[in-house]
Design a protein around this motif. Structure first.
Motif, PDB file in Angstrom:
ATOM      1  N   VAL A 273       0.828  -1.349   0.023  1.00  0.00           N
ATOM      2  CA  VAL A 273       0.099  -0.023   0.014  1.00  0.00           C
ATOM      3  C   VAL A 273       0.689   1.276   0.092  1.00  0.00           C
ATOM      4  CG1 VAL A 273      -1.676   1.291   1.496  1.00  0.00           C
ATOM      5  CG2 VAL A 273      -2.037  -1.142   1.008  1.00  0.00           C
ATOM      6  N   THR A 274       1.950   1.272   0.800  1.00  0.00           N
ATOM      7  CA  THR A 274       2.707   2.394   0.850  1.00  0.00           C
ATOM      8  C   THR A 274       3.531   2.633  -0.429  1.00  0.00           C
ATOM      9  OG1 THR A 274       2.985   2.137   3.384  1.00  0.00           O
ATOM     10  CG2 THR A 274       4.765   3.564   2.315  1.00  0.00           C
ATOM     11  N   ALA A 275       4.143   1.563  -0.881  1.00  0.00           N
ATOM     12  CA  ALA A 275       4.597   1.810  -2.302  1.00  0.00           C
ATOM     13  C   ALA A 275       3.729   2.250  -3.407  1.00  0.00           C
ATOM     14  CB  ALA A 275       5.375   0.549  -2.847  1.00  0.00           C
ATOM     15  N   LEU A 276       2.484   1.913  -3.239  1.00  0.00           N
ATOM     16  CA  LEU A 276       1.463   2.709  -4.313  1.00  0.00           C
ATOM     17  C   LEU A 276       0.747   3.857  -3.704  1.00  0.00           C
ATOM     18  CD1 LEU A 276      -0.282  -0.806  -5.110  1.00  0.00           C
ATOM     19  CD2 LEU A 276       0.999   0.474  -6.506  1.00  0.00           C
ATOM     20  N   LEU A 277       1.295   4.589  -2.767  1.00  0.00           N
ATOM     21  CA  LEU A 277       0.440   5.831  -2.226  1.00  0.00           C
ATOM     22  C   LEU A 277       0.550   6.775  -3.122  1.00  0.00           C
ATOM     23  CD1 LEU A 277      -0.848   6.415   0.589  1.00  0.00           C
ATOM     24  CD2 LEU A 277       1.295   7.253   1.331  1.00  0.00           C
ATOM     25  N   GLY A 278       1.425   7.193  -3.942  1.00  0.00           N
ATOM     26  CA  GLY A 278       1.478   8.426  -4.843  1.00  0.00           C
ATOM     27  C   GLY A 278       2.230   9.477  -4.309  1.00  0.00           C
ATOM     28  N   ASP A 279       1.657  10.496  -4.518  1.00  0.00           N
ATOM     29  CA  ASP A 279       2.080  11.638  -3.905  1.00  0.00           C
ATOM     30  C   ASP A 279       1.689  11.948  -2.306  1.00  0.00           C
ATOM     31  OD1 ASP A 279       3.189  14.331  -3.521  1.00  0.00           O
ATOM     32  OD2 ASP A 279       2.104  15.191  -4.823  1.00  0.00           O
ATOM     33  N   VAL A 280       2.691  11.624  -1.543  1.00  0.00           N
ATOM     34  CA  VAL A 280       2.368  11.586  -0.049  1.00  0.00           C
ATOM     35  C   VAL A 280       2.408  13.209   0.377  1.00  0.00           C
ATOM     36  CG1 VAL A 280       3.535   9.539   0.385  1.00  0.00           C
ATOM     37  CG2 VAL A 280       4.899  11.436   0.510  1.00  0.00           C
ATOM     38  N   GLN A 281       2.957  14.327  -0.542  1.00  0.00           N
ATOM     39  CA  GLN A 281       2.886  15.313   0.091  1.00  0.00           C
ATOM     40  C   GLN A 281       1.559  15.980  -0.117  1.00  0.00           C
ATOM     41  OE1 GLN A 281       5.685  16.862   1.204  1.00  0.00           O
ATOM     42  NE2 GLN A 281       6.887  15.069   1.058  1.00  0.00           N
ATOM     43  N   THR A 282       0.578  15.410  -0.937  1.00  0.00           N
ATOM     44  CA  THR A 282      -0.754  16.071  -1.085  1.00  0.00           C
ATOM     45  C   THR A 282      -1.602  15.115  -0.503  1.00  0.00           C
ATOM     46  OG1 THR A 282      -0.696  15.272  -3.209  1.00  0.00           O
ATOM     47  CG2 THR A 282       0.219  17.393  -2.839  1.00  0.00           C
ATOM     48  N   ALA A 283      -1.428  14.020  -0.082  1.00  0.00           N
ATOM     49  CA  ALA A 283      -2.376  13.004   0.593  1.00  0.00           C
ATOM     50  C   ALA A 283      -3.189  13.108   1.877  1.00  0.00           C
ATOM     51  CB  ALA A 283      -1.623  11.383   0.518  1.00  0.00           C
ATOM     52  N   ASP A 284      -4.179  13.710   1.555  1.00  0.00           N
ATOM     53  CA  ASP A 284      -4.869  14.307   2.932  1.00  0.00           C
ATOM     54  C   ASP A 284      -6.187  13.212   2.967  1.00  0.00           C
ATOM     55  OD1 ASP A 284      -3.119  15.762   3.961  1.00  0.00           O
ATOM     56  OD2 ASP A 284      -3.847  17.173   2.562  1.00  0.00           O
ATOM     57  N   SER A 285      -6.332  12.111   2.293  1.00  0.00           N
ATOM     58  CA  SER A 285      -7.735  11.462   2.219  1.00  0.00           C
ATOM     59  C   SER A 285      -7.901  10.727   3.639  1.00  0.00           C
ATOM     60  CB  SER A 285      -7.580  10.411   1.251  1.00  0.00           C
ATOM     61  OG  SER A 285      -8.603   9.501   1.143  1.00  0.00           O
ATOM     62  N   ALA A 286      -9.013  10.803   4.084  1.00  0.00           N
ATOM     63  CA  ALA A 286      -9.497  10.174   5.463  1.00  0.00           C
ATOM     64  C   ALA A 286      -9.615   8.724   5.221  1.00  0.00           C
ATOM     65  CB  ALA A 286     -10.994  10.781   5.839  1.00  0.00           C
ATOM     66  N   THR A 287      -9.435   8.184   3.699  1.00  0.00           N
ATOM     67  CA  THR A 287      -9.573   6.615   3.404  1.00  0.00           C
ATOM     68  C   THR A 287      -8.519   6.341   2.603  1.00  0.00           C
ATOM     69  OG1 THR A 287     -11.120   7.216   1.553  1.00  0.00           O
ATOM     70  CG2 THR A 287     -11.944   6.797   3.823  1.00  0.00           C
ATOM     71  N   PRO A 288      -7.059   6.569   3.009  1.00  0.00           N
ATOM     72  CA  PRO A 288      -6.057   6.306   1.946  1.00  0.00           C
ATOM     73  C   PRO A 288      -5.975   4.938   1.525  1.00  0.00           C
ATOM     74  CG  PRO A 288      -5.388   6.593   4.221  1.00  0.00           C
ATOM     75  CD  PRO A 288      -6.768   6.869   4.258  1.00  0.00           C
ATOM     76  N   ILE A 289      -6.176   3.876   2.225  1.00  0.00           N
ATOM     77  CA  ILE A 289      -5.895   2.531   1.747  1.00  0.00           C
ATOM     78  C   ILE A 289      -7.173   2.027   0.846  1.00  0.00           C
ATOM     79  CG2 ILE A 289      -5.983   0.198   2.604  1.00  0.00           C
ATOM     80  CD1 ILE A 289      -4.621   0.763   4.957  1.00  0.00           C
ATOM     81  N   ALA A 290      -8.352   2.518   1.133  1.00  0.00           N
ATOM     82  CA  ALA A 290      -9.520   2.262   0.229  1.00  0.00           C
ATOM     83  C   ALA A 290      -9.218   3.025  -1.103  1.00  0.00           C
ATOM     84  CB  ALA A 290     -10.782   2.643   1.014  1.00  0.00           C
ATOM     85  N   ASP A 291      -8.714   4.109  -0.922  1.00  0.00           N
ATOM     86  CA  ASP A 291      -8.291   4.959  -2.447  1.00  0.00           C
ATOM     87  C   ASP A 291      -7.316   4.338  -2.903  1.00  0.00           C
ATOM     88  OD1 ASP A 291     -10.249   6.818  -1.617  1.00  0.00           O
ATOM     89  OD2 ASP A 291      -8.723   8.286  -0.753  1.00  0.00           O
ATOM     90  N   VAL A 292      -6.151   3.718  -2.616  1.00  0.00           N
ATOM     91  CA  VAL A 292      -5.318   2.863  -3.264  1.00  0.00           C
ATOM     92  C   VAL A 292      -5.887   1.633  -3.882  1.00  0.00           C
ATOM     93  CG1 VAL A 292      -3.124   1.727  -3.037  1.00  0.00           C
ATOM     94  CG2 VAL A 292      -3.301   3.928  -1.804  1.00  0.00           C
ATOM     95  N   ILE A 293      -6.494   1.060  -3.095  1.00  0.00           N
ATOM     96  CA  ILE A 293      -7.085  -0.199  -3.643  1.00  0.00           C
ATOM     97  C   ILE A 293      -8.103  -0.101  -4.910  1.00  0.00           C
ATOM     98  CG2 ILE A 293      -8.815  -2.331  -3.060  1.00  0.00           C
ATOM     99  CD1 ILE A 293      -7.649  -2.269  -0.281  1.00  0.00           C
ATOM    100  N   THR A 294      -8.834   1.010  -5.044  1.00  0.00           N
ATOM    101  CA  THR A 294      -9.709   1.274  -5.966  1.00  0.00           C
ATOM    102  C   THR A 294      -9.001   1.728  -7.061  1.00  0.00           C
ATOM    103  OG1 THR A 294     -10.294   3.304  -4.935  1.00  0.00           O
ATOM    104  CG2 THR A 294     -11.706   1.382  -4.661  1.00  0.00           C
ATOM    105  N   ARG A 295      -8.064   2.693  -6.891  1.00  0.00           N
ATOM    106  CA  ARG A 295      -7.260   3.496  -8.078  1.00  0.00           C
ATOM    107  C   ARG A 295      -6.302   2.360  -9.057  1.00  0.00           C
ATOM    108  NH1 ARG A 295      -2.044   5.267  -7.304  1.00  0.00           N
ATOM    109  NH2 ARG A 295      -2.298   5.293  -5.157  1.00  0.00           N
ATOM    110  N   VAL A 296      -5.591   1.361  -8.072  1.00  0.00           N
ATOM    111  CA  VAL A 296      -5.083   0.256  -8.458  1.00  0.00           C
ATOM    112  C   VAL A 296      -5.432  -0.570  -9.063  1.00  0.00           C
ATOM    113  CG1 VAL A 296      -2.758  -1.244  -8.132  1.00  0.00           C
ATOM    114  CG2 VAL A 296      -2.933   1.187  -6.978  1.00  0.00           C
ATOM    115  N   LEU A 297      -6.361  -1.259  -8.548  1.00  0.00           N
ATOM    116  CA  LEU A 297      -7.080  -2.341  -9.034  1.00  0.00           C
ATOM    117  C   LEU A 297      -8.527  -2.422  -9.856  1.00  0.00           C
ATOM    118  CD1 LEU A 297      -6.678  -4.832  -5.858  1.00  0.00           C
ATOM    119  CD2 LEU A 297      -5.253  -4.451  -7.991  1.00  0.00           C
ATOM    120  N   GLY A 298      -8.851  -1.026 -10.130  1.00  0.00           N
ATOM    121  CA  GLY A 298     -10.082  -0.583 -10.758  1.00  0.00           C
ATOM    122  C   GLY A 298     -11.358  -0.658  -9.706  1.00  0.00           C
ATOM    123  N   GLY A 299     -12.242  -0.082 -10.295  1.00  0.00           N
ATOM    124  CA  GLY A 299     -13.595  -0.169  -9.395  1.00  0.00           C
ATOM    125  C   GLY A 299     -14.200  -1.505  -9.276  1.00  0.00           C
TER     126      GLY A 299
END
Length: 495
Positions: A273-299
């Motif tokens: 998850v951390t290696a797929l996090l993206g731009d950590v300087q702007t990542a302020d999501s309240a649901t970071p892991i769920a966001d990573v899963i849907t972004r990488v694996l599709g809807g």
């Protein structure tokens, strides 16, 4: 000493069926710990306090909690009675101190139930169902989840155990499958950025490993709370001792097997998850892991896996509520809990502690309502749910250290020559963990602990006054329970 009805003399009102198998015992410990729950709950807070590099505190927490699990397993092998730390402290020290530890355990189970179920509503469902989360919606959904769990537990312990075993299999297969997919798809799409594993995010690298000051904690050390919050509750298997077949052998193994397996799986998941996090300087999501899963694996794939996560978190809350009802029932059986006459009863038709289940549910709903307007409720809940077990574990380790030579003989698990090193490592870890809570950001968790302990202290004063003081406070069913356990073990040996 006043003679109370023994469980077998009063079978309709206070006995439980001994039908939990070794895998179900493991499933209880595994389900309570639940990396899906803990990491989803605490990962966002960890990014805020420690940055992505905070994931490297996970191995420290795993080793520390594994040492604790081995010590508690040794206690469970010698005193395998429902009520775990309440029973251990009552038998090894004094019933009054045992009552105090039982009350602390009760406050922990009540708050961690809210923290776990709140995760479904705040960290998963908004992404899964595509709606903007809010404090009010999280409150209502969490309240409904707790109610559904209570209905299941009150209806059938056997069905609850079967559902939890199914959920643990879902979590094992699902989490391993999720890890494989994240690594595979991430590499195929060129999204893996392993440099993020050593990135401090928004935090300056200077002073990152600082121990902090008297009222503050350094950034890296704060990251250990994610592991400390996630890897708790393995001792819940011991709280079902009187429903477990051959508990002295089964329960200790269930506890440390759960910690070790979840520790390995959790580390792999955090790296992915951390290696797929993206731009950590702007990542302020309240649901970071769920966001990573849907972004990488599709809807579709991402949402399917999030459904698996919801099942895992629901199962975790189910085990917590189950454990809480057993603790309330055990203390009520010994006439040590408010309203004990009603709460010690086993429903003759359902064969479950129905009244204790209803009571635990109402307490959880009250706590949830108290936090409903808190915009930072999840952090407050998981912080309190980390502080309380650390206190409980420290007391258990100290009890074992001072009483280990006078404990009953082990009936299935022993640390042998590794006992002293394990005790030392466990205590060093717990001192380190408790020291983190000196930080000013943990004021609300300390206030919750103070409020609940104050409430318990008032009842304890009432209990001592009505029973004739400290010397008159006894464990009325202790001898009867021990005799019954000896009889059960004799029957097992005969078979």
């Amino acid at each position: 000493m006043r003679q109370a009805d023994t469980p077998r003399q009063n079978a309709a009102s206070n006995t439980l069926e001994r039908d939990i198998t070794p895998f179900q015992s493991f499933a209880v410990a595994f389900g309570f710990v639940s990396i899906a729950t803990g990491i989803f709950s605490a990962y966002g807070a960890m990014l805020g306090t420690s940055g992505p590099m905070g994931i490297w505190t996970w191995p420290l927490a795993v080793v520390g909690q594994l040492m604790v699990a081995l010590v508690l397993g040794s206690l469970a092998a010698r005193i395998p009675v429902t009520g775990y730390v309440y029973q251990w402290a009552s038998r090894l020290t004094h019933p009054v101190f045992g009552w105090v530890m039982g009350w602390i355990s009760f406050t922990f189970l009540a708050i961690v139930l809210c923290a776990v179920d709140y995760t479904i509503a705040s960290a998963v469902l908004p992404v899964l169902l595509g709606y903007p989360g809010s404090a009010n919606s999280a409150w209502l959904i969490t309240a409904a989840v707790i109610l559904a769990q209570a209905i299941m537990i009150a209806g059938s312990t056997r069905f609850t155990q079967k559902f939890n075993s199914f959920a643990v299999m879902v979590q094992l297969v699902g989490m391993i499958g999720l890890i494989v997919l994240l690594f595979a798809v991430g590499h195929y799409q060129g999204l893996m950025d392993y440099a993020l594993l050593f990135d401090t995010g928004k935090l300056p690298s200077e002073g990152y490993f600082s121990p902090g000051s008297l009222g503050t904690v350094g950034p890296w050390a704060m990251g250990t709370l994610m592991g400390a919050f996630t890897i708790v509750g393995f001792e819940s298997a011991a709280n079902l001792a009187e429903e477990t077949r051959d508990p002295a052998r089964v329960i200790p193994r269930a506890m440390w097997h759960a910690v070790l397996s979840l520790g390995i799986i959790g580390m792999l998941f955090l790296v992915a998850v951390t290696a797929l996090l993206g731009d950590v300087q702007t990542a302020d999501s309240a649901t970071p892991i769920a966001d990573v899963i849907t972004r990488v694996l599709g809807g579709y794939v991402g949402k399917f896996l999030l459904v698996m996560v919801v099942i895992s978190i629901y199962s975790c809350g189910l085990v917590i509520l189950l454990s809480g009802t057993r603790l309330v029932w055990a203390m009520s059986r010994d006439e040590r809990f408010p309203g004990w006459k009603a709460l010690r009863q086993i429903n003759p038709r359902l064969h479950t502690p129905l009244n204790a289940t209803l009571f635990m549910t109402l307490v959880a709903q009250a706590i949830l309502a108290a936090f409903s307007g808190d915009t930072d409720a999840l952090f407050t809940l998981f912080s309190a749910a980390t502080l309380l077990p650390a206190i409980i574990y420290a007391v258990c380790v100290l009890m074992f250290a001072f009483k280990r030579r006078s404990l009953p003989a082990s009936q299935g698990f022993t640390l042998g020559p590794f006992e002293v090193p394990t005790l030392v490592l466990a205590m060093l870890w717990l001192v380190f963990e408790l020291a983190i809570f000196r930080d000013a950001s943990f004021l609300k968790p300390w206030l919750y602990v103070a409020l609940m302990l104050g409430t318990g202290a008032l009842y304890l004063v009432f209990l001592l006054q009505t029973r004739g003081g400290i010397d008159a406070l006894r464990m009325p069913d202790m001898i009867a329970i021990d005799a019954i356990m000896d009889a059960d073990q004799g029957e097992s040996a005969a078979r």
